[in-house]
Design a protein around this motif. Structure first.
Motif, mmCIF file in Angstrom:
data_model
loop_
_atom_site.group_PDB
_atom_site.id
_atom_site.type_symbol
_atom_site.label_atom_id
_atom_site.label_comp_id
_atom_site.label_asym_id
_atom_site.label_seq_id
_atom_site.Cartn_x
_atom_site.Cartn_y
_atom_site.Cartn_z
ATOM 1 N N ALA A 278 29.336 -6.058 -23.495
ATOM 2 C CA ALA A 278 28.872 -5.543 -24.783
ATOM 3 C C ALA A 278 27.732 -6.375 -25.334
ATOM 4 N N THR A 279 27.612 -7.623 -24.857
ATOM 5 C CA THR A 279 26.601 -8.528 -25.418
ATOM 6 C C THR A 279 25.622 -9.059 -24.385
ATOM 7 N N GLY A 280 25.685 -8.564 -23.163
ATOM 8 C CA GLY A 280 24.756 -9.077 -22.156
ATOM 9 C C GLY A 280 25.150 -8.673 -20.752
ATOM 10 N N ASP B 131 24.791 -13.897 -22.486
ATOM 11 C CA ASP B 131 24.504 -13.056 -23.641
ATOM 12 C C ASP B 131 23.000 -12.876 -23.827
ATOM 13 N N TYR B 132 22.640 -11.776 -24.479
ATOM 14 C CA TYR B 132 21.232 -11.528 -24.776
ATOM 15 C C TYR B 132 20.667 -12.696 -25.582
ATOM 16 N N ALA B 133 19.467 -13.110 -25.235
ATOM 17 C CA ALA B 133 18.848 -14.249 -25.906
ATOM 18 C C ALA B 133 18.583 -13.971 -27.376
ATOM 19 N N SER B 134 18.523 -12.725 -27.765
ATOM 20 C CA SER B 134 18.210 -12.371 -29.150
ATOM 21 C C SER B 134 19.403 -12.504 -30.094
ATOM 22 N N LEU B 135 20.600 -12.695 -29.568
ATOM 23 C CA LEU B 135 21.803 -12.729 -30.409
ATOM 24 C C LEU B 135 21.933 -14.072 -31.119
ATOM 25 N N GLY C 139 38.511 -8.973 -20.459
ATOM 26 C CA GLY C 139 37.659 -8.124 -21.284
ATOM 27 C C GLY C 139 36.286 -7.884 -20.697
ATOM 28 N N ALA C 140 35.969 -8.532 -19.567
ATOM 29 C CA ALA C 140 34.652 -8.345 -18.979
ATOM 30 C C ALA C 140 34.559 -6.990 -18.310
ATOM 31 N N ALA C 141 33.354 -6.453 -18.303
ATOM 32 C CA ALA C 141 33.135 -5.198 -17.600
ATOM 33 C C ALA C 141 33.286 -5.441 -16.109
ATOM 34 N N PRO C 142 33.869 -4.546 -15.354
ATOM 35 C CA PRO C 142 34.042 -4.765 -13.914
ATOM 36 C C PRO C 142 32.697 -4.780 -13.218
ATOM 37 N N PRO C 143 32.565 -5.587 -12.151
ATOM 38 C CA PRO C 143 31.318 -5.595 -11.395
ATOM 39 C C PRO C 143 30.989 -4.199 -10.890
ATOM 40 N N ALA C 144 29.696 -3.919 -10.791
ATOM 41 C CA ALA C 144 29.284 -2.596 -10.344
ATOM 42 C C ALA C 144 29.712 -2.341 -8.907
#
Length: 541
Positions: A472-474, A370-374, A500-505
């Protein structure tokens, strides 16, 4: 007896064992005729005024041991770093310093054999390794009230900013210090009760406090603090104050300073977090937050270009506070966040948000980073890649991996949304990793940002990392050991993605070199290869 492991994967024995270790160390030093002196360790970081890299003065670090009697003993900073292991973790703390026996002089300052913590914090929860070095900084939490003291030199009448300006700097609105430090610490500290006072007249002109040492100006930081705080003492209640930001109406020695210092306040001698700010510093919130970071005990960060300029890592306000900074019409350059290593140093990274991959790891896994800012993250925000212990423990390193994005009140001007990797030396400095060869002078380049489809590995190739996709978060990462060598292209690392993870590119992309990779065989370090086929470890060996 219970044990735990530090962030470098080494076993640390708390409680009585560590206390006995310190006692044995003291006894051994005494038997060797070395001198043991206890007191508060003060570190003062000097940060030069903004200038081009070729014209900028070097960063300075002054280390001083202040004894209970008030005696100040200057320490050689290079020796102190090696003697302590992580010197920065001891900033503003009580320590015991072993000075070498006579005849072992190494510099103008007395030769230092060892530095260990000796404060109540350490006695309550000691954390040292087998060589006696401290392994953790003091946690900073709760209310950290600061006061600003505005002091003018006897021969300079100009007052650049009003009292209301300095008072508003501590506010809790976006772009103010109260808001910034609460956000950076995930709400674990606040500046409630912080305010400003002045202007107060100093008893002496600037030339009394800033003298020549050879052809260079040198500011007497102790005298500036003593006289500025003494001028304010009749009017300011210092009860509960943890830090003092001093604002001076003239230049000091070309530097702003941050660290700790001691003075008599409200009738008793107190040692606090302290900053010394000339006008160019307090006109912008970024350098002021940088100096406050030193007050909290944070060292500089750096990048991996190998030069002596520490101000070239724009992913951390404790390095480059000017590049990729959000501009504020009232407070100038806003501070960016600090990297996850710096957050962890102050105890702000929850254990549940940290994941350590041990040296010699043989397991491949997917990691939601996840983004460090969250502030409300429930996934990993600090991925730590441990490296094997070295014969020289001071050369042992770890790599930290974090995700950053261009958003919010302080980070919207970052160079990009990416995975950022830092190499952390055992002396505590975090260097941003750059895949370009040679590395860029300022690490806001593409080589410092690892994006979807790109691969990196540690110099020993023990840890391999691929950025598979975004969430959605990183980011979604695959992390594992070095792939087996084959004559044909390597097969993909196949690990089921979390629900729920986005599929690898590129689901079938092998963990090997390629046009979108940041890692390749050692031969790809040669000149003439496309940038994205150069191995990130080339400049880190």
């Amino acid at each position: 007896m219970n044990h735990h492991r530090d962030r470098r994967g080494r076993t640390v024995a708390p409680g009585l064992r560590a206390v006995l270790a310190l006692a044995a160390w003291l006894a051994g030093a005494a038997a060797a005729n070395a001198e043991i002196v206890q007191g508060q360790l003060q570190l003062h970081w000097g940060d030069p005024a903004p200038a081009t890299a070729s014209q900028r003065k070097p960063a300075l670090l002054l280390a001083t041991l202040v004894t209970d009697s008030g005696r100040r003993i200057a320490l050689d900073a290079a020796q102190a770093r090696r003697a302590a292991g992580d010197l920065y973790a001891l900033s503003n703390r009580r320590v015991a310093v072993e000075f070498a026996a006579p005849g072992r002089v190494m510099s103008q300052q007395r030769a230092i054999a060892a530095i260990v913590p000796a404060d109540r914090l350490w006695q309550a929860a000691p954390a040292i390794d087998a060589s006696g070095r401290v392994m953790a900084a003091a946690t900073v939490s709760g209310n950290t009230r600061w006061v600003t003291l505005m002091c003018r030199f006897a021969d300079i009448a100009t007052e650049q900013k009003t009292l209301s300006f300095f008072q508003s700097q501590y506010g809790n609105a976006a772009g103010q210090l109260g808001h910034y430090w609460s956000e950076v610490s995930y709400g674990q500290i606040d500046l409630t009760g912080s305010t400003a006072h002045g202007w107060y007249a100093l008893p002496q002109p600037r030339s009394f406090y800033v003298t020549k040492e050879g052809d260079k100006d040198k500011a007497n930081l102790s005298k500036l603090f003593e006289d500025c705080s003494a001028a304010a003492d009749p009017f300011v209640d210092f009860a509960g104050v943890q830090g003092i930001n001093m604002m001076f109406n003239g230049d000091l020695d070309g530097y702003a300073w941050g660290g700790g210092s001691c003075a008599t306040l409200d009738g008793s001698r107190r040692c606090l977090r302290v900053t010394w700010n000339p006008p160019w510093s307090f006109n912008n919130l970024a350098p002021l937050a940088h100096e406050m970071g030193h007050g909290y005990g944070l060292p500089h960060s750096d990048n991996s270009d190998g030069d002596d300029d520490t101000y070239d890592n724009p992913w951390d306000v404790m390095s480059d506070g000017w590049s990729n900074a959000v501009r504020d019409p009232t407070y100038g350059s806003r501070p960016k966040h600090i990297n996850v290593q710096q957050r962890d140093r102050l105890g702000w990274m929850a254990a549940a948000r940290k994941l350590t991959i041990a040296a010699g790891n043989a397991t491949t896994r997917q990691v939601r980073l996840d983004y460090a800012s969250l502030a409300g993250s429930t996934n990993t925000q600090m991925l730590i890649l441990a490296m094997p212990a070295q014969p020289d423990p001071y050369r042992t390193v770890v790599y930290t991996v974090e995700a950053r994005r261009r958003s919010g009140d302080y980070e919207s001007a970052l160079a990009g949304d990416a995975v950022i990797i830092h190499r952390v030396d055992d002396n505590g400095t975090a260097f941003s990793v750059d895949a370009d060869a040679p590395p860029a002078d300022v690490s806001n380049n593409e080589g410092s940002m690892f994006k979807v489809g790109e691969i990196w590995h540690t110099p020993d190739q023990a840890h391999w990392l691929r950025v598979d996709g975004t969430t959605a978060t990183g980011f979604l990462l695959t992390v594992g050991p070095k792939p087996r060598v084959m004559s044909s292209p390597l097969p993909a690392l196949r690990t089921p993605a979390p629900v729920g993870a986005a599929p690898p590119a590129s689901p079938s992309a092998p963990l090997s070199s390629g046009r979108t990779s940041r890692a390749a065989d050692s031969g790809d370090c040669a000149a003439g290869k496309p940038r994205r086929e150069r191995m990130s470890a080339c400049q880190l060996r």
